[in-house]
Every structure is written in structure tokens, then in C-alpha cells.
Design a protein around this motif. Structure first.
Motif, PDB file in Angstrom:
ATOM      1  N   GLN A  66     -29.253  27.091   7.607  1.00 17.51           N
ATOM      2  CA  GLN A  66     -29.578  26.182   6.527  1.00 17.51           C
ATOM      3  C   GLN A  66     -30.837  25.388   6.903  1.00 17.51           C
ATOM      4  N   THR A 119     -24.633  27.487   8.265  1.00 20.44           N
ATOM      5  CA  THR A 119     -23.878  27.376   7.019  1.00 20.44           C
ATOM      6  C   THR A 119     -23.273  28.733   6.705  1.00 20.44           C
ATOM      7  N   GLY A 139     -33.179  25.837   1.535  1.00 21.65           N
ATOM      8  CA  GLY A 139     -31.933  26.539   1.281  1.00 21.65           C
ATOM      9  C   GLY A 139     -31.504  27.325   2.505  1.00 21.65           C
ATOM     10  N   ALA A 140     -30.873  28.456   2.272  1.00 16.04           N
ATOM     11  CA  ALA A 140     -30.287  29.248   3.355  1.00 16.04           C
ATOM     12  C   ALA A 140     -30.964  30.600   3.470  1.00 16.04           C
ATOM     13  N   ASP A 179     -32.228  26.200  -2.828  1.00 13.66           N
ATOM     14  CA  ASP A 179     -31.530  25.023  -3.341  1.00 13.66           C
ATOM     15  C   ASP A 179     -32.322  24.325  -4.444  1.00 13.66           C
ATOM     16  N   ASN A 204     -34.064  22.587   5.634  1.00 12.64           N
ATOM     17  CA  ASN A 204     -34.188  21.423   4.755  1.00 12.64           C
ATOM     18  C   ASN A 204     -35.440  21.403   3.885  1.00 12.64           C
TER      19      ASN A 204
END
Length: 826
Positions: free
Chosen positions: A666, A657, A801-802, A696, A668
Motif C-alpha cells: 500500500q 495490505t 493505492g495498492a 484510491d 500513499n
């Protein structure tokens, strides 16, 4: 003068037999799931017949232990004066216990019996007064004698006494009714580990009603109510304050004895501090628990109106610097490692109440046989005879305050009541030789405010300056509100550990709980299965793991400057199977000789000279590090390592990403991460990990960078869902950011492990954000990974998130270097 023990034995033979008024054949003991060696020794005629108060002994008394009438009660119900109650209970065993004969919980209950005042007691009129004494009743108690309300008492762990003379009716039968309310953990009352619904974990069966001895004794109007005793080694004396009822104008005489020889005498007004000389004192210690006898007389003119017999030990607890410059605990001016068990004080037949005095002594004696010199009495207060045996056998005691329930914040009135009861418990236990440390809070259970915890620790030191204060055992753990910086100790818990705090300029460091290795023993468990912090298959493995863990404790103690270590625990308790003994005290679960040898080796070897770790290696210079993954690859499943040869592999479909700069990975939050395929860092030394991160979602743990150990990651650069903060952590230790992060925003996290200072430091966006102390790093030979951690043997805490621009360094970056790194990548 006869020796104290001989005096007690003589009194028991003459006056100590229980006076059972309702020895009714309908009383029957229940059947506990498992029985101790003493279960069958308990009967209505010998329900704890020993004199209950060894530091304030009178030669005339009568036990009221035995069979009483019993009934459950409804709120607001009138007392059952003159009524025959339908059940029989054996006092002083709590009603939930098999030995009580009730074996169930009641929120409200009635106890009833009759008694007669012995005819040779000159009670009433201008003569003696009759005192009725309760060792402990859980929780709210009201007492009536012949229908006259004579006492109200709140608190399940402190004793109370009341003058019932004016409620007596001549010389015949007298009626005694006690009403008790105990809602246990449905209120904020101090409960320790009691629960209305015990779990299959670390909380146990409740213990309601009368659970310590009840007795009566005749006294003069002017009589000793309490002796406050503090040894003073510098002065060669016992500081003695006799608290005397109706003490105006009366004199107190105190004489100290070594065996039959009087060694010191002091006289003065009641209620004032006397200095009883103890020349060339024989000091009390676990290796030589010498005790002096003491006689105290109250005189009106030349007439002796009261006499009590007691005892004391000459010892002093404190802190001092060792040759290594670190602060250590001392006993009698010498550094002494406090090698301790965690002792819960539960019994399968009596729950809170040991079946017999021999059983009460047994746990202490076996702790001593196992090579320990200390007991941490865990969030419970014991009957006085327990402390007597600790004094006589030679075990130091860290005394916990029973905690309020876990979860939530106690209201203001509960906070005040907790503090009142704490003060009273300290007052009642201020003269036991064995008690060396007060512990007001455990792991944040019932704690409401960090500043309040510090103030309470300061208040305890004022109330009892002769002992040390451990403001918060397990300050790194669980529901803790954080370190107040007060008290004499910094205390970490870590399972299986040991924990690795370091002493500060004014506080010693201790491991307040570690270990907890478990073994199930068929036919000797409360439930059909059990749990522990690490289960073992057999006694040999259990012993081996204990010895290994204690050797680790010795390493930590010498390198970090630990002053004490507390192993969990003395015996199994209900669902917990991590004791040296099974819960029924029938099976020794380890090789006790090997346990004793390693424990004694620790005590001998920790002397303050230190065995300090060598200085950390200089490490690789520069800001690139020994591993650097910019995560700009953009395609495929390989993340290039531009500092070394440990390219990462994207696992379980992790994707690319847009990053903070260039690309990023990225993840999950379920099963995706990046595996570097190697143990890049020596986690026993100094190191640094850094990453740009974006969350996230919040809630739950999420780890950006870690390195796998056999069961648990050596470190966690993470988001701590328990705190809603970024953190740099070891298991059980977190350096926390001061504020919560936002979702969707990039942050630069750096975790620095400095082995020389024994510290963890978290930086957020180039600025110091939090620090924590942990002396030793955890050896971890597993892979360095991005986006998850390992805990208790399995993968956990996947990043949601990243992650971008990951570095690892084989040294501790300075604050200036962290700021430079942040600026260069910003």
C-alpha cells in the motif's frame, strides 16, 4: 533583361523612398530592454523602405511607411476624420514595440496620415487605378480614404489590397485613416505565441496594429493580382497561373530568364495555367539555390497594360523509400535529411517586425552558416521579404499556421475562421520556392477534433499538391487530440530528446522539436533571468551538450528512419534563453564551428541506407521474468524477488495490505515506493513490465513500475492524469487505454516494449489497450522501482493505492503470453 536583384535595387533608388506626410518631431522611439545591432538604424526616413513584394514587383510604387498619427480608441468610436491625433507612431512596427514609439498595447486604435498621388501617375477617370496595399495588420482592420470606407479585413497574418481610386479627391492631399481592433488571446483569433500578458515561459509580448509595410502603386484596370507558380521537373516547365483583375479578353505573356538569357516563353488567356518551358533546368537546393527571373505582361490586343517582374526556383519535394525499406523525405528525387531550427521570428526592438531588412536576412543567413538546411517557421507568418531571403540563401521552410490560444475548445465560428485564414495564408505563400511543408497544428494548441485535423490535412493537400503536409507537429504532446493518421509526416516533440518516432507505410517520421539547451548571458536578456529545457553554466558546456544531443539525433535518424530534426531554437526569445544567439543578436552562445560540423555530418550521413540496430536478444523464457515480486511478505520492509536476487525495500513507511491474490503493498501517493536496488532491465532493448494495480483516487500522474534514468525514467507503467487513462509511456510518448479506470478496482497492467518494431503496447486485463511508436529506448542505469517515477531530475508520480504481483521481463511478451499471464494470476 537585368537580373532580378539589380532591378529591385534600381527601383529602390528611384521610387522606394518613404513618402512621410507627418514626419513630426514629437515621434520618439521607445527604449527596448535590450537593443539589436540595427535598432539605432531605424528612423522615419528609412522604416523598411525596400519593395515589400519580391514576387510581384512593379517599377512604380510609393512606400507609406513612416510616421503616422496615432490614438487609442474606444469601442464604437467614430473615425477621427480631419482630426489631429495626439501621438505619433512609426509604421510598420507594432504598437507594443519600442520602435513604434508607442510601446504599449491597445485593444482598439486609430492610425491617420495624409498622402499625395504623384503627379506623373495617371490615376482616375479612364486612366490608371490606385491600389493601396497592406502587408499585414493585426487583427480586424477598417480603412477609410477621404472618409470613404474602402476596406474591411480580418486576420493578422495575411496581406490585403484595395482599389481606392474612386475615393480620391483630385490631385491634392488625401486623408487615410485605419481603425484596428486586436484583443489578442482574449478571443479565439489566431495569435501564435502572442499574449496580452506574456508569461515568463514560452508565450511572448503581443504585436498589435500595422506590423508589415504599407504602400501604394498605380495599375491598369487589367492587372496581375497574384502569380501562382509550381515547378514541374518531370515536364521541364513552370506551371504558371496569372490571376488578373478585369481579365476577360486579355492575354498574358510570360518569359523566364536565366540571367539575361530568355529560356522559355508562354502566352495564353488570363486566369488559365500556362506552361513556361525551362529546358534542362538548374535545380534549386540548399547547396545551390538557383533562381530564374520571370517577366509577366498583360496585353489588350498588342498593348502592354501591366508588367510585373518575379522569380522562381525549379525544385520538387516528395517521399521515397531508402535502401533500408523506410520512407524518407526527398528533394529533387533524392533523400535529404531536413536539419532545422525552430525560428520564432521575434525581436526585442520590433517584437514581430525586424528592425531592418538586413536584420531580417541576418537570422536566415546565420541559420545557413550554422549548417542547417531547413527552418521551421514557428506559428508565425513572416513578411514576403523573409521568404525571398530564404529562397535566395537556400533554406527549406516548414511553414506553421499561427495557432489559436491554448486551453479549452474553440467555438464553431472560430474553427471556421481559422480554416479560412489557413487557406488564405497557403494561397499567398504557394509560390515561394523555399516553402516545402505546411503545418496546420502544433501540439494541439487550438485543435478541436482529431477527425477535423485529418480533414484539414487532406484539404491542404488538395489545395497545394506540390508540397507536403505535417498535419500535427508534436502529435504526441501536450493538448494533442491524438494522431489523425493523415498527412505526410508523423511528428513527435521531446525535450531534451531527440524524439524517436518511426515512419509508417505512407508517412515519414520527424522530430519536430528537441534540444532547448539554455545559457544566461548577463546584460543580454529580456528579463533578469531565463529558462530552458536544460540549463548549462557556460558556452563550452552548452556546445558540448548540443553536439551530444545532435549525435543522438544522428543515431535515431539512422536506426529509426527519421527524415528531419528541429532544434529549439535560433535565438533567445524574452524569457527563453535556449538560442544560438542571445535575443539581441549580439552574442554567439556556442562554438559555431562545432555546431556546423555536427549538423553537416547529420545531413551527409542520413541517406536511407540505415544503420539498423542488431536484432534483440531472445531474453529469458517463461512467464516468471527476470524480476518477480509477489508482494505477499506481509511484514517488515523487504519485498522478496522470487525470480532473481533483487529484493525490494519498502521506502518511507510503505505498508502491507490485502492484494489481488494474497498480499500487496500500500502506497500513499506522496513519498512511498519500493526500491529494488538495481537496474534490472536493459532499457535500450526489448522488455516487459506487469503489475496488478488499484487506485484510491484519480487525477495527477501515478506510476506503478519504472526504471530510473539520470534525469527521467526510461519507461512508465502508469496512470496518466493528463488523459485520465492507464498508459505505458516514454517521456513524451504514451500508449493509452481507451477508457478511464475506476477507483477501488483491481486492474492488470502490462507494458511491452518491442525494440524490433519500435513500439510500445499497453495491455489492460489481458487485452491490447493502446499502442504508440518510439523507435529507440532510453538507456537508464538507475534502479527499477515500484510505485514512483523520475522526471527532470527528481522523483515524481507516486502511486496512490495498492500494487501487487509485479514482473519485469528482458524481452517483449507476445499478446498470447500476456493473456496467459493475466489468466494465471486472475
Amino acid at each position: 533583361m537585368k537580373a532580378f536583384t539589380a532591378l529591385v535595387a534600381a527601383m529602390l533608388a528611384v521610387t522606394g523612398a518613404p513618402a512621410v506626410a507627418h514626419a513630426d518631431a514629437t515621434w520618439q522611439p521607445g527604449t527596448p530592454p535590450i537593443a539589436t545591432p540595427w535598432t539605432d538604424q531605424v528612423s522615419p526616413d528609412n522604416a523598411l523602405p525596400e519593395y515589400p513584394r519580391p514576387q510581384l514587383v512593379r517599377d512604380r510604387w510609393q512606400s507609406l511607411n513612416g510616421v503616422w498619427q496615432f490614438a487609442g480608441a474606444a469601442e464604437g468610436e467614430a473615425p477621427p476624420f480631419g482630426e489631429q491625433l495626439g501621438e505619433r507612431v512609426l509604421v510598420p512596427y507594432p504598437i507594443e514595440s519600442a520602435l513604434s514609439g508607442i510601446q504599449r498595447h491597445e485593444d482598439r486604435m486609430w492610425y491617420r496620415r495624409t498622402f499625395q498621388v504623384p503627379p506623373n501617375w495617371q490615376v482616375g477617370g479612364d486612366g490608371e487605378r490606385l491600389r493601396l496595399n497592406f502587408g499585414a495588420v493585426d487583427y480586424d482592420a477598417t480603412v477609410w480614404v477621404n472618409g470613404v470606407r474602402v476596406a474591411d479585413h480580418r486576420g493578422g497574418y495575411d496581406g490585403f489590397s484595395v482599389d481606392v481610386t474612386d475615393a480620391l479627391r483630385g490631385r491634392g492631399s488625401q486623408e487615410l485613416v485605419v481603425g484596428v481592433t486586436d484583443l489578442t488571446d482574449r478571443t479565439w483569433q489566431p495569435v501564435g505565441k502572442q499574449r496580452n500578458v506574456p508569461d515568463r515561459g514560452i508565450f511572448y509580448t503581443s504585436s498589435s496594429g500595422i506590423w508589415q509595410s504599407v504602400w501604394m502603386e498605380p495599375v491598369s484596370a487589367s492587372h496581375v493580382e497574384r502569380l501562382q507558380m509550381t515547378p514541374d521537373l518531370a515536364d521541364g516547365s513552370l506551371r504558371l497561373t496569372p490571376h488578373v483583375a478585369a481579365g476577360d479578353g486579355v492575354t498574358v505573356e510570360a518569359v523566364a530568364y536565366a540571367g539575361n538569357r530568355a529560356v522559355g516563353r508562354a502566352t495564353g488567356p488570363a486566369g488559365t495555367e500556362l506552361r513556361v518551358p525551362v529546358p534542362d533546368p538548374k535545380l534549386w537546393s540548399p547547396d545551390s539555390p538557383y533562381l530564374y527571373d520571370l517577366t509577366v505582361r498583360v496585353l489588350t490586343g498588342r498593348k502592354v497594360v501591366d508588367r510585373v517582374d518575379s522569380y522562381f526556383g525549379m525544385r520538387e519535394v516528395g517521399k521515397a523509400r531508402g535502401a533500408d525499406g523506410k520512407l524518407y523525405l526527398t528533394l529533387n528525387g533524392r533523400i535529404l535529411f531536413n536539419m532545422s531550427t525552430l525560428d520564432q521570428g521575434y525581436w526585442p526592438d520590433g517584437i514581430y517586425t525586424a528592425p531592418t531588412d538586413e536584420a531580417l536576412r541576418f537570422d536566415i543567413a546565420e541559420t545557413k552558416r550554422l549548417g542547417f538546411n531547413t527552418i521551421r517557421k514557428h506559428i508565425k507568418v513572416e513578411p514576403d521579404r523573409w521568404y525571398y531571403w530564404a529562397d535566395r540563401l537556400g533554406l527549406m521552410v516548414w511553414q506553421d499556421m499561427p495557432s489559436m490560444r491554448t486551453g479549452g475548445t474553440p467555438p464553431a465560428d472560430a474553427q471556421q475562421e481559422f480554416q479560412r485564414q489557413l487557406r488564405e495564408i497557403v494561397t499567398e505563400h504557394q509560390s515561394w520556392t523555399s516553402v516545402t511543408v505546411w503545418v496546420p497544428f502544433n501540439e494541439g494548441w487550438g485543435e478541436w477534433d482529431r477527425a477535423a485535423t485529418g480533414r484539414i490535412a487532406d484539404d491542404l493537400r488538395v489545395q497545394d499538391p506540390s508540397r507536403l503536409v505535417n498535419a500535427h507537429s508534436g502529435v504526441n504532446c501536450c493538448a494533442s487530440r491524438g494522431d489523425s493518421g493523415r498527412g505526410d509526416m508523423i511528428d513527435f516533440h521531446q525535450y531534451v530528446g531527440p524524439a524517436t518516432p518511426s515512419p509508417t507505410a505512407d508517412r515519414v517520421a520527424v522530430d519536430g522539436e528537441h534540444g532547448g539547451f539554455g545559457l544566461e548571458v548577463d546584460d543580454h536578456m529580456w528579463f533578469g533571468e531565463g529558462h530552458a529545457y536544460e540549463m548549462t553554466p557556460d558556452s563550452a558546456t552548452l556546445t558540448r551538450r548540443y553536439v551530444e544531443n545532435q549525435r543522438d539525433l544522428l543515431t535515431v535518424a539512422n536506426r529509426c528512419g527519421l527524415s528531419g530534426g528541429v532544434y529549439t531554437q535560433t535565438t533567445d526569445v524574452e524569457h527563453e534563453v535556449n538560442g544560438f544567439y542571445t535575443y539581441d543578436r549580439q552574442v554567439q552562445k556556442m562554438d559555431f564551428a562545432r555546431v556546423r560540423d555536427v549538423n553537416r555530418a547529420i545531413i551527409r550521413s542520413v541517406d536511407g541506407t540505415g544503420a539498423n540496430a542488431p536484432p534483440p536478444a531472445a531474453g529469458t523464457p517463461g512467464l516468471t521474468g527476470v524480476g518477480y515480486w509477489p508482494l505477499d511478505d506481509g511484514s517488515g520492509t523487504v519485498a522478496e524477488d522470487r525470480a532473481g536476487d533483487h529484493d525490494g525495500t519498502l521506502v518511507n513507511g510503505a505498508t502491507w495490505t490485502a492484494g489481488r491474490t494474497g498480499g500487496a503493498v500500500q502506497l500513499n501517493g506522496v513519498d512511498q515506493y519500493v526500491d529494488t536496488g538495481a537496474a534490472i532491465l536493459d532499457t535500450t532493448g526489448s522488455y516487459t513490465a506487469s503489475a496488478w494495480v488499484r487506485l484510491d483516487s484519480l487525477g495527477g500522474f501515478a506510476t506503478a513500475v519504472s526504471q530510473d534514468g539520470d534525469r527521467t525514467s526510461a519507461f512508465f507503467l502508469q496512470y496518466s492524469g493528463a488523459d485520465n487513462r492507464f498508459a505505458f509511456s516514454f517521456a513524451g510518448v504514451r500508449a493509452l487505454a481507451p477508457t478511464a479506470p475506476e477507483t477501488g478496482r483491481w486492474y492488470h497492467l502490462v507494458g511491452v516494449r518491442d525494440a524490433a518494431s519500435g513500439s510500445l503496447t499497453l495491455y489492460v486485463d489481458g487485452q491490447p489497450a493502446g499502442t504508440a511508436s518510439s523507435c529507440l529506448g532510453e538507456a537508464a542505469g538507475g534502479h527499477t522501482v515500484i510505485g514512483r517515477a523520475r522526471f527532470n531530475g527528481g522523483p515524481v508520480d507516486y502511486w496512490r493505492g495498492a500494487v501487487d504481483e509485479v514482473h519485469v521481463y528482458d524481452r517483449a511478451l507476445s499478446a498470447a503470453e500476456v493473456a496467459q499471464l493475466h489468466a494465471s494470476e486472475r
